[in-house]
Design a protein around this motif. Structure first.
Motif, PDB file in Angstrom:
ATOM      1  N   UNK A  66      -1.317 -16.476  -3.331  1.00 36.65           N
ATOM      2  CA  UNK A  66      -1.551 -15.285  -2.521  1.00 36.65           C
ATOM      3  C   UNK A  66      -0.273 -14.467  -2.473  1.00 36.65           C
ATOM      4  N   UNK A  67      -0.435 -13.183  -2.349  1.00 34.75           N
ATOM      5  CA  UNK A  67       0.733 -12.335  -2.130  1.00 34.75           C
ATOM      6  C   UNK A  67       0.539 -11.459  -0.890  1.00 34.75           C
ATOM      7  N   UNK A  68      -0.346 -11.884  -0.015  1.00 36.63           N
ATOM      8  CA  UNK A  68      -0.593 -11.141   1.215  1.00 36.63           C
ATOM      9  C   UNK A  68       0.697 -10.948   1.992  1.00 36.63           C
ATOM     10  N   UNK A  69       1.563 -11.939   1.981  1.00 35.69           N
ATOM     11  CA  UNK A  69       2.823 -11.841   2.728  1.00 35.69           C
ATOM     12  C   UNK A  69       3.803 -10.851   2.104  1.00 35.69           C
ATOM     13  N   UNK A  70       3.493 -10.313   0.921  1.00 36.86           N
ATOM     14  CA  UNK A  70       4.378  -9.329   0.284  1.00 36.86           C
ATOM     15  C   UNK A  70       3.743  -7.936   0.222  1.00 36.86           C
ATOM     16  N   UNK A  71       2.548  -7.790   0.736  1.00 37.49           N
ATOM     17  CA  UNK A  71       1.871  -6.493   0.680  1.00 37.49           C
ATOM     18  C   UNK A  71       2.653  -5.401   1.399  1.00 37.49           C
ATOM     19  N   UNK A  72       3.403  -5.776   2.425  1.00 41.80           N
ATOM     20  CA  UNK A  72       4.182  -4.783   3.168  1.00 41.80           C
ATOM     21  C   UNK A  72       5.245  -4.106   2.300  1.00 41.80           C
ATOM     22  N   UNK A  73       5.551  -4.665   1.150  1.00 41.49           N
ATOM     23  CA  UNK A  73       6.561  -4.063   0.276  1.00 41.49           C
ATOM     24  C   UNK A  73       5.995  -2.917  -0.560  1.00 41.49           C
ATOM     25  N   UNK A  74       4.689  -2.740  -0.535  1.00 43.18           N
ATOM     26  CA  UNK A  74       4.080  -1.608  -1.241  1.00 43.18           C
ATOM     27  C   UNK A  74       4.313  -0.365  -0.394  1.00 43.18           C
ATOM     28  N   UNK A  75       5.011   0.601  -0.951  1.00 48.07           N
ATOM     29  CA  UNK A  75       5.404   1.771  -0.170  1.00 48.07           C
ATOM     30  C   UNK A  75       4.734   3.063  -0.638  1.00 48.07           C
ATOM     31  N   UNK A  76       3.952   2.996  -1.677  1.00 46.71           N
ATOM     32  CA  UNK A  76       3.281   4.200  -2.182  1.00 46.71           C
ATOM     33  C   UNK A  76       1.921   4.343  -1.513  1.00 46.71           C
ATOM     34  N   UNK A  77       1.428   5.560  -1.401  1.00 45.86           N
ATOM     35  CA  UNK A  77       0.075   5.740  -0.859  1.00 45.86           C
ATOM     36  C   UNK A  77      -0.934   4.949  -1.695  1.00 45.86           C
ATOM     37  N   UNK A  78      -1.839   4.264  -1.018  1.00 45.16           N
ATOM     38  CA  UNK A  78      -2.768   3.362  -1.692  1.00 45.16           C
ATOM     39  C   UNK A  78      -4.185   3.593  -1.195  1.00 45.16           C
ATOM     40  N   UNK A  79      -5.098   3.871  -2.111  1.00 45.96           N
ATOM     41  CA  UNK A  79      -6.510   4.020  -1.773  1.00 45.96           C
ATOM     42  C   UNK A  79      -7.209   2.699  -2.046  1.00 45.96           C
ATOM     43  N   UNK A  80      -7.835   2.164  -1.022  1.00 45.40           N
ATOM     44  CA  UNK A  80      -8.539   0.891  -1.129  1.00 45.40           C
ATOM     45  C   UNK A  80     -10.036   1.194  -1.027  1.00 45.40           C
ATOM     46  N   UNK A  81     -10.784   0.722  -2.002  1.00 45.40           N
ATOM     47  CA  UNK A  81     -12.215   0.994  -2.057  1.00 45.40           C
ATOM     48  C   UNK A  81     -12.977  -0.318  -2.196  1.00 45.40           C
ATOM     49  N   UNK A  82     -14.041  -0.440  -1.421  1.00 44.40           N
ATOM     50  CA  UNK A  82     -15.006  -1.512  -1.651  1.00 44.40           C
ATOM     51  C   UNK A  82     -16.384  -1.014  -1.258  1.00 44.40           C
ATOM     52  N   UNK A  83     -17.368  -1.839  -1.444  1.00 44.67           N
ATOM     53  CA  UNK A  83     -18.752  -1.469  -1.150  1.00 44.67           C
ATOM     54  C   UNK A  83     -19.404  -2.572  -0.337  1.00 44.67           C
ATOM     55  N   UNK A  84     -20.467  -2.218   0.359  1.00 48.39           N
ATOM     56  CA  UNK A  84     -21.123  -3.209   1.220  1.00 48.39           C
ATOM     57  C   UNK A  84     -21.656  -4.395   0.431  1.00 48.39           C
ATOM     58  N   UNK A  85     -22.065  -4.178  -0.794  1.00 44.86           N
ATOM     59  CA  UNK A  85     -22.584  -5.271  -1.614  1.00 44.86           C
ATOM     60  C   UNK A  85     -21.620  -5.670  -2.725  1.00 44.86           C
ATOM     61  N   UNK A  86     -20.341  -5.470  -2.502  1.00 43.05           N
ATOM     62  CA  UNK A  86     -19.301  -5.749  -3.482  1.00 43.05           C
ATOM     63  C   UNK A  86     -18.868  -7.214  -3.401  1.00 43.05           C
ATOM     64  N   UNK A  87     -18.348  -7.724  -4.506  1.00 44.79           N
ATOM     65  CA  UNK A  87     -17.710  -9.045  -4.474  1.00 44.79           C
ATOM     66  C   UNK A  87     -16.504  -9.012  -3.545  1.00 44.79           C
ATOM     67  N   UNK A  88     -15.807  -7.893  -3.528  1.00 44.52           N
ATOM     68  CA  UNK A  88     -14.638  -7.724  -2.665  1.00 44.52           C
ATOM     69  C   UNK A  88     -15.112  -7.303  -1.278  1.00 44.52           C
ATOM     70  N   UNK A  89     -15.488  -8.290  -0.478  1.00 48.38           N
ATOM     71  CA  UNK A  89     -15.987  -8.039   0.866  1.00 48.38           C
ATOM     72  C   UNK A  89     -14.833  -7.667   1.807  1.00 48.38           C
ATOM     73  N   UNK A  90     -15.183  -7.236   3.002  1.00 51.33           N
ATOM     74  CA  UNK A  90     -14.187  -6.772   3.963  1.00 51.33           C
ATOM     75  C   UNK A  90     -13.088  -7.800   4.236  1.00 51.33           C
TER      76      UNK A  90
END
Length: 88
Positions: A20-44
């Motif tokens: 996992x790199x969740x603990x390093x996500x704060x180092x992302x400093x550029x604007x980031x668009x996150x997209x998912x869908x209600x029936x997506x594999x990438x759930x909330x």
């Protein structure tokens, strides 16, 4: 490769199982668009930590799509991405 992931994205048995790199996500400093869908594999629960930990992120969920809102909700997808690029 199979030894990293496993037989599929639904059965993770390889060396990436606990990675996992969740603990390093704060180092992302550029604007980031996150997209998912209600029936997506990438759930909330997968996408939520990205939104919570990336300071300059925007999260948009598509209500009528699976894994391909760029195809299934093309007009809205183009509008969302276009608006985001104009804001950034």
């Amino acid at each position: 490769p199979l030894y990293r992931q496993g037989p599929s994205e639904f059965t993770i048995t390889g060396s990436l199982k606990t990675w996992s790199m969740v603990d390093r996500l704060h180092t992302i400093t550029v604007p980031t668009l996150i997209i998912n869908s209600v029936d997506d594999e990438a759930q909330d629960e997968c996408v939520g930590p990205l939104f919570q930990k990336i300071a300059r992120s925007k999260w948009v969920q598509f209500a009528k799509s699976g894994h391909m809102p760029f195809f299934e909700e093309q007009d809205r997808y183009i509008q969302v991405v276009g608006d985001y690029l104009n804001e950034a």
